[in-house]
Design a protein around this motif. Structure first.
Motif, PDB file in Angstrom:
ATOM      1  N   ASP A 250       1.107  -0.750   0.158  1.00 31.19           N
ATOM      2  CA  ASP A 250      -0.283  -0.071  -0.126  1.00 31.19           C
ATOM      3  C   ASP A 250       1.542   0.744   0.601  1.00 31.19           C
ATOM      4  O   ASP A 250       1.928   1.599   1.263  1.00 31.19           O
ATOM      5  CB  ASP A 250      -1.050  -0.363   1.512  1.00 31.19           C
ATOM      6  N   GLY A 253       0.163   4.672   1.859  1.00 29.42           N
ATOM      7  CA  GLY A 253      -0.460   4.148   3.091  1.00 29.42           C
ATOM      8  C   GLY A 253       1.474   4.245   3.763  1.00 29.42           C
ATOM      9  O   GLY A 253       1.207   3.720   4.825  1.00 29.42           O
TER      10      GLY A 253
ATOM     11  N   ARG B 286      -8.278   1.555  -1.565  1.00 33.27           N
ATOM     12  CA  ARG B 286      -6.921   1.604  -1.151  1.00 33.27           C
ATOM     13  C   ARG B 286      -6.475   1.073  -2.477  1.00 33.27           C
ATOM     14  O   ARG B 286      -6.656  -0.665  -2.916  1.00 33.27           O
ATOM     15  CB  ARG B 286      -5.683   1.727   0.585  1.00 33.27           C
ATOM     16  N   TYR B 296      -8.141  -2.774  -5.391  1.00 34.49           N
ATOM     17  CA  TYR B 296      -8.354  -1.818  -5.078  1.00 34.49           C
ATOM     18  C   TYR B 296      -9.003  -3.000  -3.507  1.00 34.49           C
ATOM     19  O   TYR B 296      -9.994  -3.373  -3.859  1.00 34.49           O
ATOM     20  CB  TYR B 296      -9.194  -1.327  -5.163  1.00 34.49           C
TER      21      TYR B 296
END
Lengths: 305, 309
Positions: A250, A253, B286, B296
């Motif tokens: 991610d 993030g 995300r 996602y």
């Protein structure tokens, strides 16, 4: 890394110059890398490039590759002018690095290493441009140098590092995690020391040093964050070390992303999925360029002269 | 639904009775465009209007209609309008693809996504998985997924059961998908072992999905713009919606994606087509990078196992 190991590694890196097969132009080149861009002289660069036939040939190939605009340059001087002094400077260092370690000491496939380093350089630079980082050329250099430590580890700890690489490939795990376990330090840390030894700027050294050390990113600065993100992207796009790492990342993030958005709000307007697609689109060119310029099989012949 | 990269081939085959250059600016096409948009959410921008015109041309040829204005009547005021609209939608959403087109997606499922989901569901003792191919076109994607699941039945998925729902708006596509008869193009990436295990010879150089494979999939007609139907798709673990949303305008796309988000369980994943992005469409999901692919992720209340690093 403990204090003893750190000082031992530092000493070994100082001795690296004598055992390596670095081309003669490395030292003058490093001196030139310490100069501000405005102080670099065209003649000096042309002279450096021309000094080594193999490097001159590679430099021409790179200038003529589609990645750099597929120019039709035939002389070293026009290649240097076409690419720009700063780019040639970074490129030369890459070409020298290729010969810093003896042929039998490579642990990672040289092609994989160069694909990873060059793609990381290009992606770091592109990302730098997207976020309006003022020195995209420096970003390119930081990307190119970020894994210098892999070469250091290959030369100084050949057998142990071979073991790290074998385990990482088998476990599909990130290499730096296994290095930490087996060697007690990562290629980030050893790369940082080599950068320091070579007298490269602190920013460049930190980018190499911190790209796997999330906790150090906030103090290391934007270059380290950019390098970390493009390194991760490369590894998720078949441009890693030549084996598949099993993970989901991610990026938005990630600590590097979070740190960067503080200083460069333009990052928030970057379509990461689209950016990744662009990388996929350039992958073939990156691989082609590396294979023709850094490809070991092709390099071996002229290097012997 | 349509796969973008095959469109030029489809157009070439169309041989429209109405020349594409003759009247692209005909206001009737703009009205047809708006009509299609209102019903399906599929929007043809000025640059994509030629696609719509070529699709209309096929229907106009079939009906023997020569002017777009007359065809518009067929779609709006004539007694056959409901049928004709559906037939035109079928033309618009036609497409070709093949099985095992995106092996990186299956690798991500096997290596990261499923282990993560299994761990979380195992914890609550719920050993059932739900998959949905939204916009499954002629069924290549759900057939691929069904083979993948059967291959993992005794390994990763030992002790687990699953539902695999595959929906599309196009009746003809669904009919093909249900029949499960495929030619060499669709099977180009399907190896000999998969062919032997999951297909029977259907003659004419074609293979048909066997009963075991067919039993894995449930096909249904669904309009992704139909809010009343979309809210009933619940408890999903993974949704595939590849190269479908590219035909939607931003507003409709956003609505469909919000439905997907609501339909997924926390920790679930949405796969889009290779060139698709949810940037500025939706920021609840995300973006997660896997080797060679992206997906996602709907964040879970507590971060799951080995997933995100």
């Amino acid at each position: 890394m403990n204090v003893e190991l750190r000082s031992q590694l530092r000493t070994q890196i100082k001795q690296l110059d004598s055992i390596s097969t670095a081309p003669a132009i490395l030292q003058p080149l490093l001196a030139m890398l310490r100069l501000p861009p405005d102080d670099i002289k065209v003649e000096k660069v042309v002279e450096l490039v021309s000094y080594d036939g193999a490097i001159a040939a590679q430099c021409l190939r790179l200038a003529n590759s589609p990645l750099f605009g597929r120019r039709e340059t035939e002389t070293v001087r026009s290649a240097v002018m076409a690419l720009g002094l700063e780019r040639v400077r970074s490129m030369l260092l890459g070409l020298c690095m290729n010969r810093v370690i003896p042929r039998d000491k490579w642990v990672i496939e040289p092609e994989a290493f160069w694909r990873h380093s060059l793609s990381c350089a290009l992606i770091t630079q592109r990302m730098a441009q997207k976020i309006e980082y003022p020195e995209p050329e420096k970003a390119y250099l930081a990307g190119l140098l970020h894994d210098l430590g892999l070469l250091v580890n290959s030369v100084l700890y050949t057998e142990e590092f071979r073991e790290c690489f074998r385990r990482a490939s088998e476990e599909h795990a990130p290499l730096h995690v296994i290095e930490e376990e087996v060697l007690g330090f990562t290629h980030g840390e050893s790369g940082q020391m080599l950068c320091e030894h070579w007298g490269l700027s602190k920013e460049l050294a930190d980018a190499a040093g911190c790209h796997h050390h999330v906790n150090l990113l906030p103090t290391a600065g934007p270059l380290a964050c950019l390098v970390r993100l493009s390194d991760l992207l490369c590894r998720m796009r078949y441009l890693g070390y030549g084996y598949e790492e099993i993970m989901g990342i991610d990026l938005g993030g990630d600590a590097a992303w979070q740190t960067l958005t503080g200083t460069y709000p333009a990052l928030k307007t970057m379509d990461l999925a689209r950016f990744t697609l662009d990388i996929d689109g350039s992958m073939e060119e990156i691989v082609g360029t590396v294979d023709s310029v850094f490809g070991v099989k092709r390099i071996a012949a002229p290097a012997a002269t | 639904m349509t796969k973008d990269d095959t469109m030029p081939i489809e157009i070439a085959k169309a041989k429209p009775a109405v020349s594409l250059e003759s009247n692209p600016g005909d206001p009737a096409y703009v009205k047809i465009r708006d009509l299609i948009y209102g019903i399906s959410g599929i929007y043809h921008s000025a640059e994509k209007l030629y696609l719509l015109i070529s699709r209309c041309a096929r229907r106009m040829t079939a009906l023997g209609v020569t002017s777009p204005a007359e065809y518009l009547e067929h779609l709006t005021t004539r007694g056959n309008r409901t049928t004709e609209l559906r037939l035109l939608l079928n033309e618009i959403t036609i497409g070709e693809t093949y099985m095992f087109r995106h092996p990186a997606q299956l690798d991500a499922l096997r290596n990261v996504i499923l282990p993560e989901i299994l761990e979380r569901k195992d914890y609550v003792g719920l050993k059932r998985l739900r998959f949905w191919c939204a916009g499954c076109s002629t069924g290549e994607e759900p057939h691929t997924l069904a083979m993948f699941l059967l291959e993992e039945k005794d390994k990763l998925l030992a002790g687990w059961t699953w539902d695999l729902l595959a929906t599309d708006l196009n009746d003809n596509s669904l009919q093909t998908a249900r029949a499960g008869v495929y030619g060499e193009y669709a099977l180009r990436n399907t190896n000999a072992e998969m062919r032997r295990k999951y297909f029977n010879d259907a003659g004419d150089k074609k293979l048909q999905a066997n009963d075991l494979l067919k039993a894995q999939m449930h096909f249904d007609r669904l309009n992704l713009s139909d809010d009343s139907k979309m809210v009933f798709q619940k408890g999903l673990d993974v949704i595939f919606c590849c190269n479908v949303l590219i035909y939607f305008d931003l507003v409709s796309k956003r609505r469909v994606v919000q439905h997907f988000y609501a339909d997924l369980l926390p920790g679930g994943y949405l796969f889009l087509g290779h060139a698709e992005s949810l940037f500025q469409v939706d920021d609840s999901f995300r973006l997660v990078h896997f080797t060679g692919t992206t997906a996602y992720w709907k964040p879970a209340a507590a971060p799951a196992g080995g997933g995100k690093k």
